[in-house]
Design a protein around this motif. Structure first.
Motif, mmCIF file in Angstrom:
data_model
loop_
_atom_site.group_PDB
_atom_site.id
_atom_site.type_symbol
_atom_site.label_atom_id
_atom_site.label_comp_id
_atom_site.label_asym_id
_atom_site.label_seq_id
_atom_site.Cartn_x
_atom_site.Cartn_y
_atom_site.Cartn_z
ATOM 1 N N VAL A 256 0.821 -1.209 0.000
ATOM 2 C CA VAL A 256 0.000 0.000 0.000
ATOM 3 C C VAL A 256 0.856 1.260 0.000
ATOM 4 N N GLY A 257 2.159 1.157 0.250
ATOM 5 C CA GLY A 257 3.028 2.316 0.248
ATOM 6 C C GLY A 257 3.167 2.964 1.618
ATOM 7 N N ARG A 258 4.194 3.795 1.758
ATOM 8 C CA ARG A 258 4.560 4.337 3.065
ATOM 9 C C ARG A 258 3.473 5.232 3.664
ATOM 10 N N ASP A 259 2.899 6.140 2.886
ATOM 11 C CA ASP A 259 1.951 7.097 3.453
ATOM 12 C C ASP A 259 0.703 6.406 3.987
ATOM 13 N N ARG A 260 0.118 5.526 3.184
ATOM 14 C CA ARG A 260 -1.077 4.825 3.646
ATOM 15 C C ARG A 260 -0.731 3.913 4.822
ATOM 16 N N TYR A 261 0.427 3.274 4.751
ATOM 17 C CA TYR A 261 0.809 2.360 5.824
ATOM 18 C C TYR A 261 1.006 3.117 7.139
ATOM 19 N N ALA A 262 1.626 4.284 7.089
ATOM 20 C CA ALA A 262 1.868 5.059 8.304
ATOM 21 C C ALA A 262 0.557 5.440 8.990
ATOM 22 N N LEU A 263 -0.457 5.766 8.196
ATOM 23 C CA LEU A 263 -1.757 6.115 8.756
ATOM 24 C C LEU A 263 -2.396 4.915 9.439
ATOM 25 N N TRP A 264 -2.364 3.764 8.772
ATOM 26 C CA TRP A 264 -2.934 2.556 9.382
ATOM 27 C C TRP A 264 -2.132 2.115 10.600
ATOM 28 N N SER A 265 -0.816 2.298 10.563
ATOM 29 C CA SER A 265 -0.005 1.947 11.722
ATOM 30 C C SER A 265 -0.403 2.777 12.941
ATOM 31 N N ARG A 266 -0.613 4.076 12.743
ATOM 32 C CA ARG A 266 -1.055 4.917 13.858
ATOM 33 C C ARG A 266 -2.418 4.488 14.353
ATOM 34 N N TYR A 267 -3.289 4.089 13.425
ATOM 35 C CA TYR A 267 -4.628 3.655 13.819
ATOM 36 C C TYR A 267 -4.560 2.395 14.687
ATOM 37 N N PHE A 268 -3.776 1.426 14.267
ATOM 38 C CA PHE A 268 -3.741 0.167 15.004
ATOM 39 C C PHE A 268 -2.938 0.256 16.298
ATOM 40 N N LEU A 269 -1.972 1.147 16.371
ATOM 41 C CA LEU A 269 -1.138 1.259 17.567
ATOM 42 C C LEU A 269 -1.619 2.321 18.544
#
Length: 590
Positions: A256-269
């Motif tokens: 999904v790429g860095r930008d989308r992944y960073a957003l989901w990472s913040r959501y899950f963590l």
């Protein structure tokens, strides 16, 4: 809750939660949060059933773009209301911080179009619309009327879901081709009249025990049959839509790429972590766990057989072949799960934790699905529905080993998810309804459960080398997830020992096969999950890391010289917060 812009104001740093004392009076901020639970239940009846909020089991969630927009507007309204409602104590400070962080991220994901394109093999509307029926009451005629109403409303929900997938595609949020194909296959299974869950669910002893041969019950049976047929037809239509309309637009790449992944990472963590540093740590943690596992494997084999290569694989084979560690059939598995869970509750209550009476009941069940995986569902608000541990056993799997799964029972049960979630539900003297029932942060919850596995080893419950190897087997898999998930979705370089070049699905598969002792169907399911649900799987191990860092800092700071009660006190204070983002956890307990 699938909805949610940025927080309307910056979260304040919450203070230390108060010590146990007299029952706390509800505050104006609690009133805002409590009303929001009612709003969630009205706008998302599937969430209402999951939370155990009554009165909505006959309704269905609007999964269309308009439904997502309505839920986003409700989240914005709550954030505006919170901005004009001052906190009265430390509990309110935490509530403000958590609600602003959670609802703010919901809204960021909504504005990015992420909720519109949700499709994967484990946690998307394809599964959610079926899974909710596992939680619905079925012990009365009225309950079966609710089931029938929801079954008949399911086609409308899937129509809205298709509209959202179209809207997501128009914004460039098309799920990867792999996930589209898996979703179509799962939809086929639910559409098949012979094998569909919807066919078996409305027939058999559970229905016959409630619905007699009266005219009124006969009418309910007809509505159930009509609803099941409608649900099967709707899933058949979804399968066709996925293959014929969505698949041609689906990208072949899983990342999904860095930008989308960073957003989901913040959501899950509920925390902002350095993804590159975390990836490097994941590689180091994998090596550390492997070394520890090899040491324990030598204990399993004994000095005569512990030499030579492949020591872990040989220890696994020895444990799998040990008749004393084998279970035959799903009923034996369920009974062993229940026995192990009950023993943990008895041993931990009053020693390492204080477990209230309603929390001591945990029901262990074999799930009606066959997709693989083990999961937990929390109790209802009044505990009339107990916490439950579910084991979804793939078709044809009939043999199980206890050495690998004892740690899983601790993860899903006590002191893992059940203690964590049920404790929050029980804390009605302190926590408002939103914090008790509606808030869930994966990194906090899954991180705690993984922390709980390691804790049980430290407390002596996994002193048997086989059981300890099982715990380390799980820890190794979770370390692999960090490397695999971040590596693939960010397109990072793979180490030479894992093929070099850039991480992709093929290299990820080899990494899994080399490090996780699971049957191939389980491994395939796991890989597909990571590829289609970015950021969620690493939240376990990263969450454990952040939990351990928070514990070490808090216990060191609060323990008096020579004192011995720091850890138990930390656990009580931490669990008393309910589910919060890991940044809020650290700030609150520091």
């Amino acid at each position: 809750m699938p909805s949610s812009t940025t927080p309307s104001s910056t979260p304040s740093t919450p203070a230390t939660p108060p010590s146990p004392g007299p029952a706390r009076a509800s505050s104006p901020i609690d009133a805002v949060a409590d009303r929001y639970v009612d709003t969630i239940a009205r706008l998302d009846p599937l969430a209402a059933t999951s939370m155990g909020v009554p009165g909505h089991d006959h309704e269905m969630t609007d999964l269309s773009p308009a439904g997502h927009a309505t839920r986003a507007d409700a989240a914005r309204a709550v954030l505006r209301e919170l901005d004009t409602t001052p906190p009265v104590d430390d509990v309110d400070d935490v509530t403000l911080a958590v609600m602003r962080e959670r609802l703010g991220l919901d809204l960021e994901l909504d504005e990015a179009g992420e909720w519109l394109g949700q499709l994967n093999n484990i946690a998307s509307p394809v599964q959610d619309l079926r899974d909710v029926f596992d939680l619905m009451p079925t012990s009365s005629v009225e309950a079966w009327e609710n089931v029938a109403a929801r079954l008949n409303a399911l086609p409308g929900a899937l129509a809205g879901y298709r509209a959202s997938l179209r809207a997501g595609a128009a914004r460039g949020r098309v799920p990867a081709a792999r996930q589209v194909a898996i979703g179509a296959t799962q939809a086929d299974e639910l559409a098949d009249p012979a094998s569909s869950f919807f066919t078996s669910f409305i027939t058999g002893p559970a229905v016959d025990a409630v619905l007699d041969e009266s005219a009124a019950c006969s009418l309910v049976r007809k509505e159930l049959e009509h609803g099941a047929a409608a649900a099967r037809s709707a899933y058949a239509e979804l399968a066709g839509f996925l293959r014929e309309e969505l698949a041609p637009h689906a990208p072949a790449a899983d990342a999904v790429g860095r930008d989308r992944y960073a957003l989901w990472s913040r959501y899950f963590l509920g925390a902002d972590v350095d993804l590159d540093e975390t990836y490097a740590w994941g590689l180091e943690e994998l090596d550390r766990v492997v070394a520890e596992q090899e040491s324990v494997a030598r204990e399993v084999l004994g000095p005569r057989d512990a030499g030579g290569p492949d020591v872990v694989a040989r220890a696994v084979a020895a444990l799998d072949a040990d008749p004393a560690r084998q279970l035959h059939g799903t009923q034996a598995l369920r009974a062993w799960m229940q026995e192990t869970s009950d023993a943990a509750v008895l041993a931990l209550d009053g020693t390492h934790f204080d477990i209230a009476e309603p929390i001591r009941a945990l029901e262990c069940l074999i799930a009606p699905t066959q997709q693989g995986g083990i999961y937990y569902t929390p109790p209802s608000d009044d505990f009339s529905r107990p916490g439950r541990m579910w084991w979804s056993v793939p078709a044809g799997v009939t043999e199980f080993t206890t050495w690998r799964e004892r740690t899983t029972v601790y993860h899903e049960g006590v002191p893992g998810h059940h203690l964590q979630c049920a404790q929050a539900v029980h804390a009605r003297d302190t926590l408002n309804r939103w914090r008790r029932l509606a808030c869930w942060v994966a990194g906090h919850g899954e991180g705690w459960a993984l922390y709980a596995e390691r804790l049980m080893g430290d407390l002596g419950f996994l002193d048997d080398p086989g059981d300890r190897l099982g715990m380390l087997d799980g820890q190794r898999m979770r370390a692999v997830r960090v490397v695999l998930d971040i590596g693939v979705h960010l397109g990072l370089p793979a180490p030479a020992r894992w093929g070099g070049g850039t991480w992709d699905a093929e290299k990820a598969w080899e990494l899994l096969r080399a490090n996780v002792a699971m049957p191939q169907p389980y491994l395939r399911f796991e890989l597909d999950r990571y590829l289609g649900w970015p950021g969620q799987a690493p939240s376990y191990k990263i969450g454990q890391r952040l939990w351990e860092q928070t514990r070490d800092a808090a216990v060191t700071a609060r323990r008096a010289p020579g004192g011995a009660g720091g850890l138990r006190e930390f656990h009580a204070r931490a669990l008393g917060l309910g589910s919060v983002g890991l940044d809020v956890l650290r700030q609150t307990l520091a």
